[in-house]
Design a protein around this motif. Structure first.
Motif, PDB file in Angstrom:
ATOM      1  N   ALA B 312       2.675  -8.566 -12.879  1.00 28.28           N
ATOM      2  CA  ALA B 312       3.628  -7.723 -12.150  1.00 28.28           C
ATOM      3  C   ALA B 312       3.039  -7.297 -10.811  1.00 28.28           C
ATOM      4  O   ALA B 312       1.827  -7.140 -10.676  1.00 28.28           O
ATOM      5  CB  ALA B 312       3.969  -6.490 -12.977  1.00 28.28           C
ATOM      6  N   TYR B 313       3.905  -7.124  -9.837  1.00 19.47           N
ATOM      7  CA  TYR B 313       3.475  -6.679  -8.508  1.00 19.47           C
ATOM      8  C   TYR B 313       3.002  -5.239  -8.587  1.00 19.47           C
ATOM      9  O   TYR B 313       3.704  -4.368  -9.084  1.00 19.47           O
ATOM     10  CB  TYR B 313       4.647  -6.798  -7.543  1.00 19.47           C
ATOM     11  N   ASN B 314       1.796  -5.003  -8.146  1.00 18.72           N
ATOM     12  CA  ASN B 314       1.226  -3.669  -8.230  1.00 18.72           C
ATOM     13  C   ASN B 314       0.384  -3.388  -6.986  1.00 18.72           C
ATOM     14  O   ASN B 314      -0.824  -3.564  -6.997  1.00 18.72           O
ATOM     15  CB  ASN B 314       0.368  -3.577  -9.505  1.00 18.72           C
ATOM     16  N   PRO B 315       1.046  -2.992  -5.918  1.00 22.39           N
ATOM     17  CA  PRO B 315       0.298  -2.777  -4.679  1.00 22.39           C
ATOM     18  C   PRO B 315      -0.539  -1.510  -4.771  1.00 22.39           C
ATOM     19  O   PRO B 315      -0.171  -0.567  -5.458  1.00 22.39           O
ATOM     20  CB  PRO B 315       1.389  -2.616  -3.630  1.00 22.39           C
ATOM     21  N   GLY B 316      -1.656  -1.501  -4.096  1.00 28.78           N
ATOM     22  CA  GLY B 316      -2.479  -0.293  -4.031  1.00 28.78           C
ATOM     23  C   GLY B 316      -1.856   0.703  -3.069  1.00 28.78           C
ATOM     24  O   GLY B 316      -0.682   0.577  -2.711  1.00 28.78           O
ATOM     25  N   PRO B 317      -2.629   1.696  -2.652  1.00 32.56           N
ATOM     26  CA  PRO B 317      -2.107   2.686  -1.715  1.00 32.56           C
ATOM     27  C   PRO B 317      -1.574   2.030  -0.442  1.00 32.56           C
ATOM     28  O   PRO B 317      -2.085   1.002  -0.003  1.00 32.56           O
ATOM     29  CB  PRO B 317      -3.339   3.547  -1.399  1.00 32.56           C
ATOM     30  N   TRP B 318      -0.593   2.643   0.142  1.00 33.86           N
ATOM     31  CA  TRP B 318       0.032   2.132   1.371  1.00 33.86           C
ATOM     32  C   TRP B 318      -0.977   2.113   2.514  1.00 33.86           C
ATOM     33  O   TRP B 318      -1.854   2.979   2.596  1.00 33.86           O
ATOM     34  CB  TRP B 318       1.221   3.034   1.720  1.00 33.86           C
ATOM     35  N   PHE B 319      -0.849   1.124   3.362  1.00 34.68           N
ATOM     36  CA  PHE B 319      -1.605   1.130   4.628  1.00 34.68           C
ATOM     37  C   PHE B 319      -0.811   0.329   5.634  1.00 34.68           C
ATOM     38  O   PHE B 319       0.087  -0.434   5.278  1.00 34.68           O
ATOM     39  CB  PHE B 319      -3.007   0.530   4.445  1.00 34.68           C
ATOM     40  N   ASN B 320      -1.114   0.511   6.888  1.00 31.21           N
ATOM     41  CA  ASN B 320      -0.476  -0.288   7.914  1.00 31.21           C
ATOM     42  C   ASN B 320      -1.193  -0.044   9.239  1.00 31.21           C
ATOM     43  O   ASN B 320      -2.063   0.813   9.333  1.00 31.21           O
ATOM     44  CB  ASN B 320       1.007   0.060   8.047  1.00 31.21           C
ATOM     45  N   SER B 321      -0.803  -0.814  10.248  1.00 35.80           N
ATOM     46  CA  SER B 321      -1.391  -0.595  11.565  1.00 35.80           C
ATOM     47  C   SER B 321      -0.442  -1.104  12.628  1.00 35.80           C
ATOM     48  O   SER B 321       0.472  -1.892  12.332  1.00 35.80           O
ATOM     49  CB  SER B 321      -2.742  -1.304  11.676  1.00 35.80           C
TER      50      SER B 321
END
Ligand SMILES: Cc1cc2nc3c(=O)[nH]c(=O)nc-3n(C[C@H](O)[C@H](O)[C@H](O)COP(=O)(O)OP(=O)(O)OC[C@H]3O[C@@H](n4cnc5c(N)ncnc54)[C@H](O)[C@@H]3O)c2cc1C
Ligand code: SF4
Ligand code: SF4
Lengths: 526, 441
Positions: B312-321
């Motif tokens: 299953a898709y399980n992304p960690g904490p959000w991040f971006n730039s």
């Protein structure tokens, strides 16, 4: 306003170049008797004088005709010498004839001394109109760039006829650079006027007249300093670039240019104390070793210093800081690449194929340099000219011609506008090959990538002057450890997402596993 | 051996293909309409500005695909026949699949303004948009951009390099105020203005007016002002490019509806990347994820499911730039635009007004929730570990310097941040451990 200043600057710069080129064609040439004995060796002089009638006292307006006649004089001098050697003068020593090397030196020196006209009458004025005007023009063009906000400004690099790799300005600049190197190395008699221009500066530094290598050294240093100013302005948002640019400017000016000249003035063997074998390929040549060994303590110090650089400094510094300590902070070739060459860094080939060729070539040159030096040393110690069925003088000559001049000079700098600013450092420099091996296998240096932040945009790869496909590593979250990386730090600067960082750190885990943080669905053991 | 067909050669589709190839021997075909090869959409602006050529934006050499037995097909999928398991292609006609992965990405939003289809009006999403921009800017002397998101500011920066004055209309008081806290929004707004963009806040588009030839002549704002221009950039977000699914039985809402395994309602059909919409989004995540790295993570995760290692898709904490003109921006975790009652925000800003650090933590539990950085780089690995392990603020403050990712010799500001924290929480001040000088080795 800034546009007007910049345009004026460019106009002045082009005018200076035009005057410089024009200065090759405005003199008269007259060979005076008294210069002959300053140039021609004592034994050859009488023979030379016998043959000079035709040219003596005559004023030439064309340099080509002058050189042509000079050639004839040299030929007939050699005939005279031959005759002299043959008709039994048994009780006297034979006179050696003027070989190619000698002939070249004579031509440069005689032409330079025969020159008359504005260049000799108004030498300071001409120096200002060429180099002075060029510097002022260049700075007027460069300094107004400070008006732009600090930060990466790569706009229109691939639209420009200079920096796109395919534009007419790039072809002209590349063509001129190549022509310049061909003249400098093989036909210096055609640019004696430029050497002449340098005399006032040369006298004030080393007390003697300028040689072509003085002229080249001066020009080289000037290029690094002026374009260094450009580099600092362009990357002024980054202290890393400011400091390392000042560093290459300093090492070129002090170590490569001033100190050797001052040593000459002090009648000491002159040496660029930061130039390391095998880049400095004639360090172990017989004449250099003899000169160092016969110059007392200073000579001995230089010999030991040179060897310590090779066996101690390179491994040690490269272990702690990676290749960059030399290639983008100290080296003269690197210094020119990072300053004069910076506008062309994006033109390096990033393909896997280029990488393959690179590895074969650069290590090939390293092997060549080692074999050549072994042969030369063998001859030095045994006195025997043949080394493993090869003639050590021939090897040395071939190396000097192919690698020292053709590769490092003509291709290395002349190809900036076609193949980027590190052609020599990437494909040809044996020292880079040596340091690269240390960097690859035993060093604390690496470029780390910032987790999952890479957006695969390609800026890093495009602007890597060594042709490293930085993105390939960054987008899979892997540290970049490549023998060729010179640690210029530009990839880190142009990355719009702050993904790359040059670091020194513990060797353990240096290569790192490719990890892209953020996806917890996938566990790492796969 | 199954035939896996992927629609869309963007980051999502390509990542899926690469990992399926790593994990299996299936036949893989990638069909895409926009370009022959995978290129980096995020680099569109750099092509226009002359930093790079299109060639440079391709992350893999052209020989890569053949070598890895990934078949590329340049065509447009007009329809999907789920019962026969075939696609209808514009040029090639019928095309059969065993497993279908839809990774068709997004298209630019147009919100129904009068005049939105005039010549000179465009979004910025693909190579065709870039070409249109090249054409229009040959003659344009003024441009108006509508919408204050990430693409709007990129478009403004692009136009400035062609010396075209830009007016940027935003609904809010400050740029991107619905995402950025007020200080950062103001900081970025200052940056935009300092680059001579005419930033009009609280201004909305009413209508785009045409000239005699059906090209843009001006825009009319809701305040009644008319701004003459020849180029209008509509950058009010993107939405899934799923028009070709109309009439099929694949369930869609705004995007293609998928569960956490990227399965649609039809067996053997999956959707990933910008075009997928989670029926139940992972905690802290949006139903439609429209960024580069989520597309990549979708693709990688799905590859495992398809190769019989269902996950299953399980992304960690959000991040971006992102980057606003000269200012880089990074975010890790959650940073709300308006500080919430249960949060405390430590905010430090450099006196130059171009760098800032914000750290958010929970008042009661003191757990760290998010990092917002302007003009300063932080380490993803370190921030991510703090967020995942629910580190408390004192621990983070004590070790803050380990998070810094700025280049060597850059001035570090972590002490200033800690100082800021100590002013906020004077009862238990943090002492910063100085870096030892011999650590330069
Ligand atoms: C200008 C711009 C800048 C951006 N910058 C960033 C950034 O800095 N950071 C970030 O995280 N994200 C950024 N994004 C967002 C990011 O690029 C997208 O989230 C990502 O590219 C989506 O990838 P994808 O694979 O889902 O779809 P896409 O990349 O859109 O690929 C889908 C492909 O499928 C093709 N296609 C669609 N329908 C069909 C059909 N019916 N038949 C055949 N082919 C079809 C399309 O033509 C397209 O080429 C940016 C986007 C844009 C437009
Ligand atoms: S990888 Fe980066 S630091 Fe190394 S040479 Fe290339 S651009 Fe310079
Ligand atoms: S420049 Fe930065 S974001 Fe772009 S590909 Fe390189 S590492 Fe990735």
């Amino acid at each position: 306003m800034t546009k007007i200043i910049q345009k004026t600057g460019m106009a002045l710069f082009i005018a200076a170049i035009a005057i410089l080129i024009g200065s090759l064609f405005i003199s008269n040439y007259q060979l005076a008797d008294e210069v002959l004995k300053e140039v021609i060796s004592e034994s050859q002089l009488p023979h030379f004088k016998q043959n000079i009638e035709e040219i003596k006292g005559r004023t030439y307006t064309s340099k080509f005709i002058f050189l042509n006649d000079l050639d004839k004089v040299i030929q007939s001098t050699n005939t005279s010498i031959n005759d002299y050697n043959q008709i039994g003068n048994q009780n006297l020593d034979n006179v050696s004839s003027i070989d190619d090397y000698n002939a070249g030196e004579y031509k440069v020196k005689l032409t330079k001394k025969a020159t008359q006209g504005i260049l000799t009458d108004h030498s300071l004025l001409m120096l200002w109109l060429t180099f002075g005007l060029g510097i002022i023009g260049a700075l007027l063009y460069i300094i107004p760039k400070i008006a732009k906000s600090p930060g990466i400004k790569n706009d229109h690099i691939f639209h420009s006829a200079n920096t796109s790799g395919k534009g007419w300005i790039g072809y002209i600049i590349g063509g001129l650079l190549i022509l310049f190197y061909v003249l400098l190395y093989w036909y210096p008699q055609y640019i004696t006027e430029w050497i002449l221009l340098m005399d006032p500066i040369s006298y004030s530094l080393n007390g003697g007249e300028a040689s072509r290598w003085f002229f080249y050294g001066f020009l080289y240093t000037l290029a690094i300093v002026v374009m260094g100013v450009r580099m600092i302005i362009k990357y002024r948002h980054s202290k890393y670039h400011i400091i390392r640019t000042i560093s290459v400017m300093f090492f070129q000016t002090a170590f490569a240019f001033l100190i050797p000249e001052i040593l000459i003035r002090l009648n000491q063997p002159s040496m660029d104390l930061k130039n390391i074998w095998p880049l400095n390929y004639n360090f172990f040549y017989d004449y250099n070793l003899e000169s160092l060994l016969s110059s007392g303590n200073l000579g001995l110090f230089m010999l030991i210093w040179g060897i310590l650089l090779i066996v101690l400094a390179v491994p040690l510094f490269s272990y702690f800081y990676g290749k960059r300590w030399y290639c983008s902070w100290v080296c003269g070739c690197g210094g020119l690449a990072e300053t004069l060459g910076d506008p062309y860094r994006q033109l390096s080939d990033k393909s896997v194929k280029a990488w393959k060729i690179e590895r074969w070539m650069i290590h090939g040159v390293l092997v060549f340099a080692i074999v050549m030096t072994s042969a030369v040393l063998y001859t030095f110690f045994t006195g025997s000219g043949s080394f493993l069925f090869m003639d050590s003088y021939t090897i040395r000559q071939v190396y000097g011609f192919l690698i020292g001049a053709a590769f490092a000079g003509v291709v290395g700098v002349g190809f900036y506008p076609f193949m980027g600013n590190r052609v020599w450092c990437r494909f040809g420099c044996p020292l880079a090959a040596y340091i690269g091996l240390v960097q690859r296998f035993k060093s604390r240096f690496r470029i780390t990538t910032n987790g999952g932040q890479c957006i695969s945009c390609g800026n890093c790869s495009t602007y890597c002057e060594m042709g490293i496909d930085v993105r390939w590593y960054a987008q899979r979250g892997q540290n970049i450890i490549r023998s060729s990386c010179v640690g210029c730090g530009i990839c880190s600067s142009v990355c719009p997402r702050g993904v790359l960082k040059l670091e020194n750190g513990p060797e353990a885990g240096r290569f790192g596993a490719p990890i892209l943080i953020g996806n917890k669905s996938i566990t790492l053991e796969k | 051996m199954k035939h896996i067909v992927i629609v869309g050669n963007g980051i999502a589709g390509i990542t899926a293909a690469r990992h399926i190839r790593k994990l299996s021997n299936n036949k893989i075909t990638i069909i895409s309409a926009e370009s022959d090869h995978f290129y980096s959409r995020t680099a569109l602006m750099y092509i226009f500005m002359g930093h790079m050529k299109y060639e440079h934006t391709k992350p893999y050499e052209d020989g890569f695909w053949k070598k890895n037995r990934l078949d590329l097909l340049r065509d447009y999928v007009e329809a999907v026949d789920v019962s026969q398991k075939t696609l209808k292609l514009q040029r090639q006609g019928k095309f059969a699949y065993d497993i279908l992965i839809i990774a068709s990405g997004s298209k630019s939003n147009k919100l129904g303004w009068p005049g939105q289809d005039l010549k000179g009006v465009q979004g910025l999403y693909n190579l065709q948009d870039l070409e249109a921009m090249e054409q229009t800017t040959k003659t344009a002397t003024r441009a108006v951009i509508v919408g204050g998101g990430l693409i709007g500011i990129e478009m403004a920066e692009m136009l400035l390099t062609r010396k075209i004055p830009v007016t940027l209309l935003i609904r809010e008081e400050n740029y991107w105020e619905n995402v950025l806290p007020p200080e950062e929004a103001a900081l970025v707004s200052r940056q935009i203005k300092s680059h001579h963009v005419d930033l009009r806040n609280k201004t909305e588009l009413q209508e785009i007016l045409s000239d005699a030839n059906g090209a843009v002549a001006s825009v009319l704002t809701k305040n009644g002002e008319e701004i003459p221009c020849q180029l209008v950039g509509l950058t009010v977000g993107v939405s899934p490019a799923i028009d070709f699914l109309k009439g099929s039985t694949i369930k869609t809402d705004r995007g293609i509806l998928v569960n956490r395994f990227f399965e649609t309602n039809i067996e053997d059909i999956y959707a990933i990347g910008d075009c997928a919409q989670f029926i139940e989004p992972p905690i802290g995540r949006k139903a439609i994820e429209q960024v580069w790295y989520t597309g990549r993570m979708h693709g990688e995760t799905l590859a495992y499911t398809i190769c019989n290692q269902k996950v299953a898709y399980n992304p960690g904490p959000w991040f971006n730039s992102a980057k606003f003109m000269d200012i880089e921006y990074q975010i890790y975790g959650e940073v709300s635009a308006q500080p919430q009652a249960h949060e405390k925000h430590i905010y430090w800003e450099h006196e130059n007004g171009q760098q800032s650090i914000r750290i958010v933590y929970h008042v009661a539990t003191r757990k760290v929730i998010g990092f917002n950085l302007m003009g300063v780089r932080y380490k993803h690995a370190v921030c991510n570990a703090w967020l995942e392990n629910e580190a408390i603020i004192t621990e983070v403050m004590q070790n803050l310097r380990h998070a810094n990712f700025d280049p060597e010799f850059f001035k570090k500001y972590e002490e200033d941040v800690v100082h800021q924290y100590n002013l906020m929480e004077p009862e238990q001040p943090i002492e910063v451990r100085k870096k030892k000088f011999w650590k330069i080795f």
